[in-house]
Design an enzyme around this catalytic site. Structure first.
Site, PDB file in Angstrom:
ATOM      1  N   SER A 138      49.882  43.752  36.358  1.00 47.07           N
ATOM      2  CA  SER A 138      49.507  43.363  37.750  1.00 47.07           C
ATOM      3  C   SER A 138      50.712  44.104  38.813  1.00 47.07           C
ATOM      4  O   SER A 138      51.296  44.204  37.990  1.00 47.07           O
ATOM      5  CB  SER A 138      50.024  41.634  37.597  1.00 47.07           C
ATOM      6  OG  SER A 138      50.133  41.249  38.977  1.00 47.07           O
ATOM      7  N   TYR A 151      55.896  34.567  35.244  1.00 53.78           N
ATOM      8  CA  TYR A 151      54.242  35.855  35.345  1.00 53.78           C
ATOM      9  C   TYR A 151      55.135  37.180  35.396  1.00 53.78           C
ATOM     10  O   TYR A 151      54.832  38.117  34.630  1.00 53.78           O
ATOM     11  CB  TYR A 151      53.483  35.178  36.730  1.00 53.78           C
ATOM     12  CG  TYR A 151      52.316  35.331  36.540  1.00 53.78           C
ATOM     13  CD1 TYR A 151      50.858  35.870  36.093  1.00 53.78           C
ATOM     14  CD2 TYR A 151      52.535  36.810  37.802  1.00 53.78           C
ATOM     15  CE1 TYR A 151      50.339  35.943  36.262  1.00 53.78           C
ATOM     16  CE2 TYR A 151      51.322  37.549  37.804  1.00 53.78           C
ATOM     17  CZ  TYR A 151      50.025  37.333  37.543  1.00 53.78           C
ATOM     18  OH  TYR A 151      48.800  37.784  37.203  1.00 53.78           O
TER      19      TYR A 151
HETATM   20  P1  NAD Z   1      41.248  33.497  35.963  1.00 50.64           P
HETATM   21  O1  NAD Z   1      41.619  32.512  35.681  1.00 50.64           O
HETATM   22  O2  NAD Z   1      40.069  33.509  36.793  1.00 50.64           O
HETATM   23  O3  NAD Z   1      40.527  33.457  34.644  1.00 50.64           O
HETATM   24  C1  NAD Z   1      41.435  34.350  33.585  1.00 50.64           C
HETATM   25  C2  NAD Z   1      40.243  34.064  32.240  1.00 50.64           C
HETATM   26  O4  NAD Z   1      41.460  33.744  31.199  1.00 50.64           O
HETATM   27  C3  NAD Z   1      39.331  32.761  32.040  1.00 50.64           C
HETATM   28  O5  NAD Z   1      38.825  33.425  31.322  1.00 50.64           O
HETATM   29  C4  NAD Z   1      39.920  31.770  31.367  1.00 50.64           C
HETATM   30  O6  NAD Z   1      39.182  30.777  30.851  1.00 50.64           O
HETATM   31  C5  NAD Z   1      41.117  33.078  30.433  1.00 50.64           C
HETATM   32  N1  NAD Z   1      41.755  31.817  29.881  1.00 50.64           N
HETATM   33  C6  NAD Z   1      43.237  31.617  30.035  1.00 50.64           C
HETATM   34  N2  NAD Z   1      43.737  31.141  28.874  1.00 50.64           N
HETATM   35  C7  NAD Z   1      43.391  31.380  28.137  1.00 50.64           C
HETATM   36  C8  NAD Z   1      43.897  30.936  26.895  1.00 50.64           C
HETATM   37  N3  NAD Z   1      44.939  30.746  26.481  1.00 50.64           N
HETATM   38  N4  NAD Z   1      43.035  31.904  25.997  1.00 50.64           N
HETATM   39  C9  NAD Z   1      41.595  32.355  26.517  1.00 50.64           C
HETATM   40  N5  NAD Z   1      41.204  33.128  27.040  1.00 50.64           N
HETATM   41  C10 NAD Z   1      42.321  32.457  28.129  1.00 50.64           C
HETATM   42  O7  NAD Z   1      42.159  34.320  36.782  1.00 50.64           O
HETATM   43  P2  NAD Z   1      41.864  36.435  36.964  1.00 50.64           P
HETATM   44  O8  NAD Z   1      42.508  36.405  38.116  1.00 50.64           O
HETATM   45  O9  NAD Z   1      40.810  36.632  36.771  1.00 50.64           O
HETATM   46  O10 NAD Z   1      42.908  36.692  36.215  1.00 50.64           O
HETATM   47  C11 NAD Z   1      43.023  37.384  34.518  1.00 50.64           C
HETATM   48  C12 NAD Z   1      43.924  38.666  34.618  1.00 50.64           C
HETATM   49  O11 NAD Z   1      43.951  39.313  35.884  1.00 50.64           O
HETATM   50  C13 NAD Z   1      44.793  37.506  34.298  1.00 50.64           C
HETATM   51  O12 NAD Z   1      45.994  38.236  33.656  1.00 50.64           O
HETATM   52  C14 NAD Z   1      46.268  37.793  35.586  1.00 50.64           C
HETATM   53  O13 NAD Z   1      47.880  37.673  34.889  1.00 50.64           O
HETATM   54  C15 NAD Z   1      45.397  39.112  35.972  1.00 50.64           C
HETATM   55  N6  NAD Z   1      45.767  39.429  37.812  1.00 50.64           N
HETATM   56  C16 NAD Z   1      45.042  38.882  38.749  1.00 50.64           C
HETATM   57  C17 NAD Z   1      45.249  38.721  39.901  1.00 50.64           C
HETATM   58  C18 NAD Z   1      44.710  37.702  40.597  1.00 50.64           C
HETATM   59  O14 NAD Z   1      44.673  38.323  42.231  1.00 50.64           O
HETATM   60  N7  NAD Z   1      43.534  37.027  40.702  1.00 50.64           N
HETATM   61  C19 NAD Z   1      46.283  39.795  40.518  1.00 50.64           C
HETATM   62  C20 NAD Z   1      46.821  40.833  39.547  1.00 50.64           C
HETATM   63  C21 NAD Z   1      46.244  40.066  38.260  1.00 50.64           C
END
Ligand code: NAD
Length: 256
Positions: A138, A151
């Site tokens: 991130s 985080y």
């Molecule tokens: P999201 O909530 O849409 O997806 C998260 C996914 O992880 C889902 O499929 C969920 O079921 C799965 N998950 C959660 N806990 C779990 C567990 N204990 N075991 C197995 N699967 C699990 O979120 P996202 O925004 O797509 O996030 C994905 C990644 O991207 C994360 O690592 C997040 O930190 C990172 N990220 C997101 C953003 C953003 O703005 N959305 C920005 C930077 C980084």
């Protein structure tokens, strides 16, 4: 481009993980999905691209389940060629109010799970002398925000982990890199939009505008499709010598 390869993408039932899984499948990679919630749309989306699709419901906070998932992928597809460590969660609170069990869960899912998948997938990659490990970090792996101590710690941690494993594999056909998205409008961020809308008494559009204006100069969300494109590039032979980078796709967030 990735025909015959298999990608294991954690947390790929929604959001960024699903975007990356679809982009890799579009290039011909078979995909092992993982994550919670309704898995059918993700399965159907990947299968529609003409590749094989599998699913394992391992909880990324549980090392024994992670091991079972990696072994299941190897048994079902013969290999883990591309490992995308994407599963992640967020919790927003001041450090003195931060529930210790939330801290532990964030470190386990956002950081330690990548250690476990990597240590288990790496021997097979070494035998084949080809592999790609993509860690979804991130902008919070590069800079901090208040109220997100766990985080930010987990994401800085995974950037460090990425560099370390990239050095350990530097003379091999395995590359290890991190992707650092800025704001992406997924369920994880929608919760923060909802909280802002409720707190400030504004509508969804205004809450999104405020969220972007605070951090992301482009005033546009990065999309899972754009991140999928970056993942495909990092898996290509053009990226054979891209090693240990933390590549931000953030509308200018960390350029400030
Ligand atoms: P999201 O909530 O849409 O997806 C998260 C996914 O992880 C889902 O499929 C969920 O079921 C799965 N998950 C959660 N806990 C779990 C567990 N204990 N075991 C197995 N699967 C699990 O979120 P996202 O925004 O797509 O996030 C994905 C990644 O991207 C994360 O690592 C997040 O930190 C990172 N990220 C997101 C953003 C953003 O703005 N959305 C920005 C930077 C980084």
């Amino acid at each position: 481009m990735l025909k015959g390869k298999t990608a294991l993408v954690t947390g790929s039932t929604s959001g960024i993980g699903l975007g990356i899984a679809l982009a890799l499948a579009r290039e011909g990679a078979h995909v092992m999905l993982n994550g919670f919630g309704d898995t059918e749309p993700a399965r159907r989306g990947v299968a529609a691209l003409g590749v094989k699709v599998g699913y394992h419901g391992a909880d990324m906070s549980k090392p024994a389940e992670i091991e079972a998932m990696v072994r299941a992928c190897e048994a079902e597809f013969g290999a883990v060629d591309i490992l995308v460590n994407n599963a992640g969660i967020q919790h927003v609170a001041a450090v003195e109010d931060f529930p210790p069990e939330r801290w532990d869960a964030i470190i386990a899912i956002n950081l330690s799970s990548a250690f476990h998948t990597t240590r288990l997938a790496l021997p097979g990659m070494k035998r084949r002398n080809w592999g790609r490990i993509l860690n979804v970090a991130s902008t919070h792996g590069l800079v901090a925000s208040a109220q997100k101590s766990a985080y930010v710690a987990s994401k800085h941690g995974i950037v460090g982990f990425t560099k370390s494993v990239a050095l350990e594999t530097a003379t091999t056909g395995i590359t290890v890199n991190a992707i650092c998205p800025g704001w992406v409008l997924t369920p994880l961020v929608q919760k923060q939009v909802d909280a802002r809308a409720a707190q400030a008494g504004v509508d969804q559009a205004e809450a999104k505008r405020q969220l972007l204006a605070e951090k992301q100069p482009s005033l546009q969300f990065t999309t899972p499709e754009q991140l999928g494109g970056l993942a495909v590039f990092l898996c290509s032979s053009a990226a054979d010598n891209v090693r240990g980078v933390a590549w931000n796709m953030d509308g200018g967030w960390v350029a400030q």
